[in-house]
Design an enzyme around this catalytic site. Structure first.
Site: not given
Ligand code: GAL
Length: 997
Positions: A418, A514
């Site tokens: 991220e 994820e």
């Protein structure tokens, strides 16, 4: 300002070049142990004096190394100085995406807790030249040996080394550790901020002729079955692998017939690399990692990761883990059919990777890099995009790859988590192509995917995943907090993404980095994800978020132990309860979700229908390590069992066999279930012989019951003063409520539409916040009105309305009671009335979480037996991992102890249920498959509790017999709960039969 190294964008100074982690015969002196420690509020620490060899530190605190000082001081104390640290810059802090310091890179606040550490240690006279190694210091350390500065470093989860001019005899090490540094800007992972020397400190002897670095290249050709081995070394050395008959100089290549390494069969060839001054151990695994025609392939066959995201966590010691805990993680994972780990979001302790090589886990190794908090500045000044940070970022990559390059378990390097886009990623990618072309590269967050070998997303919906599997996903997309979302098919490509990049991306394999957010009671929907993941070659599996809750063991002012999470700390910004989102609780107690995942991950597929079908979906192994056995249970007892004669099944193959005659005839008994299991034929490193890795069941149809005899009680319902009797049941004539059945006092039922919201019911922010809709709709404050209590022949008919305070909507219901043999039958009918949708509260989509009946039983009730799914809790979308059978539990054991109290303990697909207790007749419930839950508190009390210790037994046991309850889902980060798992707001009728036994 000069000298403020902790605010430098450079990664460090004075350090040795990064190199391979190795087990060697060179002497090692562990410097772990008790050090002297003094905490100061600013980076100035205690001043310069502490580096002197004769500095008097006798009045300093003692500090365990390795540890995080914020946990050491804090954990064991109640009300002492450590408690005061809570909520200050000095205690443990948890943020998710936000930085705990002002966003002003590379500077940090003057408030910068700084720990000065001192250690006096003895070095034997013959130790020789030495290197001092720190395996991990959070976040910035400067080091002095015998008063002389060696250098400094950032990069918390990475080792750094200095040449260490130690003396024979007494030496003094001084280390200054800053909580905040420029490195903090590169470490904004969603986790606790835990400063300190938290991994081992070692002094390693480096005799002349020692091997500084080595690189094992071990390729496998699945067509020829040949392995190719070359070990490069920084010095002349000999490679010896006795089992393969290899003895050759480093740098030369040998080609030999080998068995490949895989997580299924972690075949390691042990040997040594010998140089004049040092021998290093080799653990060689041969394998080839490729992308072939858009499919991820290892050793010639497509690989599907059955993975979890793993943070390093221990509830007492944070990210300081001992070897036993690492082994515990791996053993628990292997037993739950987990075969891979993404090391979210940093390289773990090196021992963990050695263990992955041995036990067999595929590893996606992530660099210690996340800059998520720059989202609050619209990604302006994002370090990966800026040249001044390049050296620090490349340093992190080099230290990762150089340390871990020799592990066969690592098949993917992940550049970061991220951190949006930037040329930094392209430079990382280029360096990797040069240095280690034997592995593939992942980076999820740059929408161009130009530096990634995978297309990857977090938390996509099933529909999106399926379209990706078919290579028909929509173009474009826009960036949200958790990556790309595609709600508009006409969306242009994201800024900076070219048509050529988009074209390339469409050809890439897809990785679910994820998914399935395991926060609180959850996740649901795992089987659905796996039905899609199995169906398409493009999809190479996924990693559940996440392995373990990051709660910290703590004690409250009254001495009660509890699991501390961010909301217990008075500090802004806080990451909320997102630290509690693991498949196992902080103390590694598995949540029911782990069994559900084990089922979804099964690589042996067993289907028991007219015949037994067994398919081997393993990546590499056949089934010769497994035994297949069957058993029939009737009424909770095994009545017949045997071995199923199945020949070894090659991977990708399936066999079919008849149900053994003995099983077929045993299946005719009441409540009979045939279970076929695949179990380990011999013990492995991670499980004993007999450990079940897969199972399938066939449940016999319920046996037709003979008409139930009455007990000679008048068939006609009768009124006796304030009491109405229907068979054995008595009712309050005014309210129509059941007050007893035989000698068993009862109360209720009330129509129940509510549940204590789970974490996933709260959605994410305003998104999918069902709990907020329920509150706004008043489901948590229902009132009940009885309109009519009428005796009609043998029946009692009670009509009424259940509705929230304030609102015009509600449900109208009719409960019809009639005698049924020695019991009583209840037909319940419920209709939703009033303007439920389009209320002034603007909730167009109102779904109730539950539709059922709530009863009160005497507090003496304390045991439950049932036939249905169990024994762990199940929900509409989380059920296949629980077997069908007859189970027994105490009521206390039916509760899943989530650290944040919330809905739990439901059981779906129940055929019958018995609730018993000392001194009371048992209640028996039969019905069309129903949901039940039994607890000593109401849903409202469950919702109000902040911690498990707030839940106290009352003078009743609350029993829910429900027509249905909605699923669990994953909406705290993932997509909305699919409609098929919700309770439809429509006219519904169902029946249950109650009796006492
Ligand atoms: C992801 C992130 C994880 C964690 C998760 C939510 O976006 O990579 O670190 O924050 O969301 O729990």
């Amino acid at each position: 300002m000069t000298g403020r190294y902790w605010e430098s964008t450079l990664p460090g100074a004075g350090r040795r070049a990064p190199r391979a982690d190795a087990v060697s015969d060179a002497a090692v002196l562990s410097l772990n142990g008790t050090w002297r420690f003094r905490l100061s509020p600013t980076a100035a620490g205690t001043g310069h004096g502490f580096v002197a060899t004769d500095f008097d530190d006798t009045d300093w605190d003692e500090m365990r190394v390795p540890s995080h000082w914020v946990l050491e001081a804090f954990t064991p104390l109640v009300g002492g100085p450590a408690r005061r640290m809570l909520g200050t810059e000095e205690g443990p802090l948890y943020t998710n995406t936000a930085y705990p310091i002002p966003l002003d890179p590379p500077y940090v606040s003057t408030e910068n807790p700084t720990g000065d550490y001192r250690l006096v240690f003895d070095v034997p006279a013959d130790f020789g030249p030495a290197v001092l190694r720190f395996q991990g210091v959070d976040s910035c350390a400067k080091v002095w040996l015998n008063g002389e500065e060696l250098g400094w470093s950032t990069g918390s989860r990475l080792p750094f080394e200095f040449d260490a001019p130690v003396r024979a005899g007494r030496n003094v090490l001084a280390v200054r550790v800053h909580r905040w540094s420029a490195g903090t800007y590169l470490e904004d992972q969603d986790m606790w901020w835990l400063p300190g020397i938290f991994r081992d400190v070692e002094l390693i002897s480096r005799p002349t002729g020692a091997i500084d670095d080595h690189f094992v290249h071990a390729d496998y050709d699945h067509v020829t079955g040949l392995g190719t081995l070359r070990v490069d070394a920084s010095i002349d050395a000999v490679v010896v692998i006795p089992e393969l008959g290899i003895e050759m100089p480093a740098g030369e290549t040998a080609t030999v017939s080998v068995e490949p390494w895989s997580a299924d069969i972690p075949r390691l060839y042990r040997g040594t690399l010998r140089a004049a001054g040092e021998t290093v151990e080799l653990a060689v695994g041969f394998r080839r990692v490729e992308i072939v025609d858009g499919v991820f392939v290892v050793n010639g066959s497509p690989l599907t990761f059955r993975g979890v995201n793993r943070h390093e966590h221990h509830p007492d010691t944070g990210r300081t883990l001992d070897r036993e805990t690492m082994i515990q993680d791996i053993v628990m994972m292997k037993r739950a059919n987990i075969d891979s780990v993404r090391t979210s979001h940093y390289p773990p302790h090196p021992e963990f990777l050695r263990l992955c090589d041995v036990y067999g886990l595929w590893v996606v190794l992530e660099v210690d890099l996340e800059t998520h908090g720059f989202i609050y500045e619209g990604w302006e000044h994002n370090p990966p995009a800026l040249p001044e940070w390049r050296e620090a970022i490349m340093d992190r990559l080099r230290r990762t790859v150089e340390r871990d390059k020799n592990h066969p378990s690592i098949v993917v390097w992940s550049l970061a988590n991220e951190s949006m886009s930037g040329d930094g990623f392209t430079e990382m990618r280029r360096w990797l192509d040069e240095r280690d072309p034997s592995r593939v590269v992942l980076y999820e967050r740059d929408p161009s995917y130009r530096d990634s070998d995978f297309y990857a997303l977090m938390y996509p919906s099933l529909e999106l995943l399926e379209s990706i599997g078919r290579r028909e996903e929509p173009r474009g997309g826009k960036l949200s907090m958790h990556g790309m979302v595609f709600d508009d098919p006409d969306e242009p490509l994201p800024a900076g993404v070219t048509e050529a990049e988009e074209e390339r991306r469409r050809g890439l394999p897809f990785l679910l980095v994820e998914y399935a957010h395991a926060m609180g009671n959850g996740p649901g929907g795992l089987q659905d994800y796996w039905r899609v993941l199995r169906a398409y070659d493009r999809l190479c599996g996924g990693f559940v978020w996440e392995w373990i809750d990051h709660g910290i063991n703590a004690v409250d002012a009254d001495g009660h132990a509890f699991v501390l999470q961010s909301e217990d700390i008075d500090y802004e910004p806080r990451g909320g309860r997102f630290s509690l989102d693991g498949l196992v609780l902080s103390d590694r107690t598995p949540k029911p979700a782990l069994a559900e995942l084990a089922k979804a991950h099964e690589v042996i597929d067993i289907e028991v229908g007219e015949r037994v079908r067994i398919a081997n979906e393993r990546h590499a192994a056949d089934t010769s390590d497994l035994g297949f056995r069957w058993s029939v249970e009737a009424d909770g007892r095994v009545v017949a069992s045997g071995v199923l004669d199945v020949p070894p099944i090659a991977r990708g193959e399936r066999v079919e066999t008849a149900i053994p005659d003995a099983a077929a005839s045993a299946l005719r008994a009441t409540d009979a279930v045939l279970t076929v299991e695949a179990a380990l034929a011999a013990a492995t490193a991670w499980a004993p012989e007999g450990h079940v890795i897969a199972w399938g069941q066939k449940v016999a149809e319920p046996v037709e019951e003979a008409a139930r005899p009455g007990r000679g009680i008048a068939a006609v319902a009768s009124r006796d003063g304030d009491v109405i009797r229907v068979g054995e049941a008595s009712f309050d004539a005014a309210t129509g409520r059941l007050i007893g059945l035989g000698d068993l006092p009862l109360d209720g039922p009330w129509i129940d539409l509510y549940r204590a919201p789970t974490e996933n019911d709260h959605g994410q922010g305003d998104h999918n916040n069902l709990a907020a809709v329920w509150r706004a709709t008043g489901l948590h404050r229902l009132l009940h009105r009885v309109d009519d209590v009428a005796v009609d022949g043998e029946r009692l008919v009670v009509r009424g309305r259940t509705a929230p305070r304030t609102h015009p909507h509600g449900v109208a219901w009719t409960m019809t009671w009639m005698p049924d043999g020695d019991g009583v039958r209840l037909d319940a009918a419920v209709d939703f009335v009033g303007p439920w949708a389009d209320t002034p509260f603007k909730h167009r989509d109102i779904w109730v979480p539950r539709l059922g009946l709530r009863f009160a039983l005497p507090a003496a009730a304390d045991r439950v037996a049932w036939f249905g799914r169990g024994p762990e809790e199940t929900y509409a979308d989380s059920v296949e991992g629980a077997r069908v059978g007859r189970f027994e539990r105490t009521i206390d054991a039916l509760q899943t102890p989530y650290p944040i109290p919330q809905e739990n303990g439901n059981h779906t697909q129940t055929r019958w249920l018995e609730v018993s207790g000392d001194g009371m007749p048992a209640l028996r419930v039969d019905g069309e498959p129903f949901d039940f839950a039994a607890r000593r508190w109401t849903s409202e009390q469950l919702e109000a509790a902040r911690r498990p210790s707030d839940l106290v037994a009352g003078d009743r046991v609350w029993l829910n017999l429900d027509h249905g309850q909605q699923g669990i889902g994953s909406a705290s980060v993932g997509p909305a709960l699919p409609e098929r798992y919700r309770v439809p707001r429509e006219r519904t009728a169902w029946s249950v039969r109650l009796s006492v036994v």
